[in-house]
Design an enzyme around this catalytic site. Sequence first.
Site, PDB file in Angstrom:
ATOM      1  N   SER A 165       0.844  -1.190   0.000  1.00 15.60           N
ATOM      2  CA  SER A 165       0.000   0.000   0.000  1.00 15.60           C
ATOM      3  C   SER A 165       0.876   1.236   0.000  1.00 15.60           C
ATOM      4  O   SER A 165       1.992   1.227   0.542  1.00 15.60           O
ATOM      5  CB  SER A 165      -0.900   0.013   1.237  1.00 15.60           C
ATOM      6  OG  SER A 165      -1.534   1.267   1.400  1.00 15.60           O
ATOM      7  N   TYR A 187      -4.284  -2.223   9.257  1.00 14.65           N
ATOM      8  CA  TYR A 187      -4.095  -2.469   7.827  1.00 14.65           C
ATOM      9  C   TYR A 187      -2.698  -2.004   7.413  1.00 14.65           C
ATOM     10  O   TYR A 187      -1.948  -2.739   6.763  1.00 14.65           O
ATOM     11  CB  TYR A 187      -5.163  -1.724   7.021  1.00 14.65           C
ATOM     12  CG  TYR A 187      -4.992  -1.828   5.525  1.00 14.65           C
ATOM     13  CD1 TYR A 187      -5.390  -2.971   4.841  1.00 14.65           C
ATOM     14  CD2 TYR A 187      -4.417  -0.791   4.795  1.00 14.65           C
ATOM     15  CE1 TYR A 187      -5.227  -3.081   3.472  1.00 14.65           C
ATOM     16  CE2 TYR A 187      -4.249  -0.885   3.427  1.00 14.65           C
ATOM     17  CZ  TYR A 187      -4.651  -2.029   2.762  1.00 14.65           C
ATOM     18  OH  TYR A 187      -4.479  -2.121   1.396  1.00 14.65           O
TER      19      TYR A 187
END
Length: 273
Positions: free
Chosen positions: A137, A150
């Site tokens: 990410s 996350y």
Amino acid sequence: MTTARVWFITGASRGLGRAFAEAALAAGDRVVAAARDLGPLAGLAAAHPARLVRLTLDVTDRAAARTTVDQAAAAFGRLDVVVNNAGAMLLGMVEEADEEQIRAQFDVNFFGAVWVAQAVVPHLRAQGSGHILQVTSMGTGGGVASAGFYAASKSALDSLSQALAMEVAPFGIKVTIVQPGGYGTDLFTRGTTMTEPRPEYEPLRARLAEMWGEDAGPDPSTAAPVITELADLAEPPLRLIVGSASYDMVQQMDEARTAEYRNWEHLSRKAPG
């Protein structure tokens, strides 16, 4: 004539994984698409019966990952591009998350990718080539409130993948850490687990909602050409941010972090280590 590559893509039924599979097929390559639910891939399989193989896989199952990778390698005789894309989102404040939710987040985003990587490396080493794309990410550089777990799971994968790249380079295997921004996938809907909200954090949640807005992000298909071009590179980068807006945001975060380090350099240098 260039030989068609073989892709192995996890989380291939929807979102970015689906977009990557479609782009690879459009380029004339062959794809082994792995997902927990193969139903959404039925139409794609019908359109490409000779070049798409679907395999059921829950990446959190280490034994299943090994078996599925072996099946994928046998399907077309080799693996050229491995895309560790399967992922999930735990959304909630650190205090709110329970142990089961936290472990489940890491089981998918971190351990799932590890199990697949461990399974594919022997195949790629035996053939002396291959490119592993580890989808993390653009947020791995720092956690954001309510998305901390996350970011932590993806940051762990980011660091591990850098080590993996050093370990497998002598075998002719390339590793790229793919850092996408926010795309219009179902990660934030069916792929999201929500914590039980505590009232103390409601003001912060309101600020986050205002900051993020309601834009779902660009269509996943807009990221696919970047991935196919990346797969074409003989000497790919170790890291690649996917998304123009995300690139700018990462640069801003890096500049802010560097400035903070410099502001406190005097304190850092008081220790000899």
